[in-house]
Design an enzyme around this catalytic site. Structure first.
Site, PDB file in Angstrom:
ATOM      1  N   ILE A  30       0.853  -1.168   0.000  1.00  0.00           N
ATOM      2  CA  ILE A  30       0.000   0.000   0.000  1.00  0.00           C
ATOM      3  C   ILE A  30       0.898   1.231   0.000  1.00  0.00           C
ATOM      4  O   ILE A  30       1.797   1.350   0.820  1.00  0.00           O
ATOM      5  CB  ILE A  30      -0.916   0.040   1.242  1.00  0.00           C
ATOM      6  CG1 ILE A  30      -1.607  -1.318   1.464  1.00  0.00           C
ATOM      7  CG2 ILE A  30      -1.936   1.159   1.113  1.00  0.00           C
ATOM      8  CD1 ILE A  30      -2.481  -1.778   0.322  1.00  0.00           C
ATOM      9  N   CYS A  31       0.688   2.110  -0.965  1.00  0.00           N
ATOM     10  CA  CYS A  31       1.418   3.368  -1.027  1.00  0.00           C
ATOM     11  C   CYS A  31       2.929   3.124  -1.048  1.00  0.00           C
ATOM     12  O   CYS A  31       3.424   2.371  -1.885  1.00  0.00           O
ATOM     13  CB  CYS A  31       0.991   4.238   0.159  1.00  0.00           C
ATOM     14  SG  CYS A  31       1.459   5.973   0.049  1.00  0.00           S
TER      15      CYS A  31
END
Length: 339
Positions: free
Chosen positions: A106-107
């Site tokens: 994520i990210c």
């Protein structure tokens, strides 16, 4: 299993885990068992100031646990820089990724996967602001900074923050089907399944970086007047600058060329019109400043990976279709956002 660390982005953790924990099997049982792990068990600080609690230390995760692991998720956040230099983290990521059916970041969690050597020779994405850093630091990784999420084999990487929830929905669609993913998206009042190729970048985001008032006025004019003459000579004249000076300063301020900014602004306008009107593709293309529809189609393929028609199918705004009163949003509630 989600791997966290201090100074993580709380939505990078809570968003995907909330989506996955909402999924049910056909017989009503939770489809996923979620767990938060960290270098040490207990409190995990986040950039919001709130503190989460890790269920276990990574050293307590057994080989048997990993053998049964379906999804390994690595969170993002400011703490990713320290985490990518922590050999305990990298060793665990490598060990857990080997048996995992899917490995998800994520990210800026993608930077940790890259530091562990797991993304070499693969396509990946991360938050647009960190894409240049990732590209420079890990040249063996093909960074697709436009994408909401990218899937390359069993490795899934997502853009910033809410894109992790989009990725979680895509995982659910793969495992449980589109109807299950739609139900969860509606329940959370979310965008429905933004495709991985949808851009996480917009002209408005680039304009926010501009400090020079002359250039900020030009950016506002471009965004508000996509059908106008937006050539470099015309924009330079509006900024009262020479063409060469304008082009150089514009790229320094926004990170892209004037022509790229204009195309992004027109793309944003076309997306809004496709999602919110019944105008023909020719009319949308003209109103957005592209002129010929084929020119718009090429821009959509280049930046979003879908045709304008396919985009409209995915992101049509709500039609107020008749629905039971206990349903807060219709099946056609597809909203568009640049991020």
């Amino acid at each position: 299993m989600m791997l966290a660390y201090d100074a993580a982005q709380i939505l990078d953790i809570a968003g995907p885990l909330q989506i996955l924990s909402s999924a049910l099997t056909s017989d009503g049982h939770p489809a996923y068992s979620v767990e938060l792990v960290a270098v040490e068990p207990g409190p995990v600080s986040t950039t919001s100031g709130l503190v989460l609690r890790a269920d276990r230390a990574i050293s307590d995760v057994t080989s048997a646990d990993l053998a049964a692991l379906d999804i390994l998720m690595v969170t993002g956040g400011f703490g990713s820089r320290a985490a990518m230099e922590d050999e305990r983290v990298l060793a665990f990521v490598r060990k857990a990724a080997a048996p995992a059916c899917r490995v998800v970041s994520i990210c800026t969690g993608a930077i940790i996967l890259a530091a562990a050597g797991l993304l070499d020779g693969r396509r990946a994405t991360t938050h647009w602001a960190y894409a240049p850093t990732m590209r420079k630091g890990f040249p063996a990784v093909t960074v697709e900074e436009d994408a909401i999420y990218v899937r390359d084999g069993k490795f899934w990487t997502s853009a910033g923050v809410t894109a992790g929830m989009d990725l979680a929905l895509a995982l659910i669609e793969e495992d449980l089907g589109r109807d299950a993913a739609l139900t969860i998206a509606r329940h959370h009042v979310m965008y429905l399944m933004r495709p991985g190729g949808q851009s996480q970048f917009s002209a408005q985001l680039a304009a926010q970086r501009v400090a020079d008032t002359r250039l900020s006025r030009v950016c506002a004019f471009v965004i508000d007047n996509p059908r106008a003459d937006l050539s470099v000579p015309a924009l330079a004249a509006r900024a009262a600058m020479s063409e060469r000076s304008f082009a150089r300063h514009f790229a320094d301020e926004t990170g892209i060329t004037p022509a790229q900014f204009v195309e992004r602004a027109r793309l944003d306008e076309a997306c809004r019109r496709l999602a919110g009107s019944d105008l023909s593709l020719d009319a949308v293309s003209a109103d957005a400043g592209f002129g010929a529809a084929e020119r718009m189609r090429r821009a959509f393929i280049r930046h979003l990976g879908v045709t304008p028609g396919r985009y409209r199918e995915r992101f049509r705004t709500a039609r107020r279709d008749p629905a039971p009163s206990n349903q807060g949003i219709s099946n056609n509630a597809y909203l568009h956002s640049s991020l």
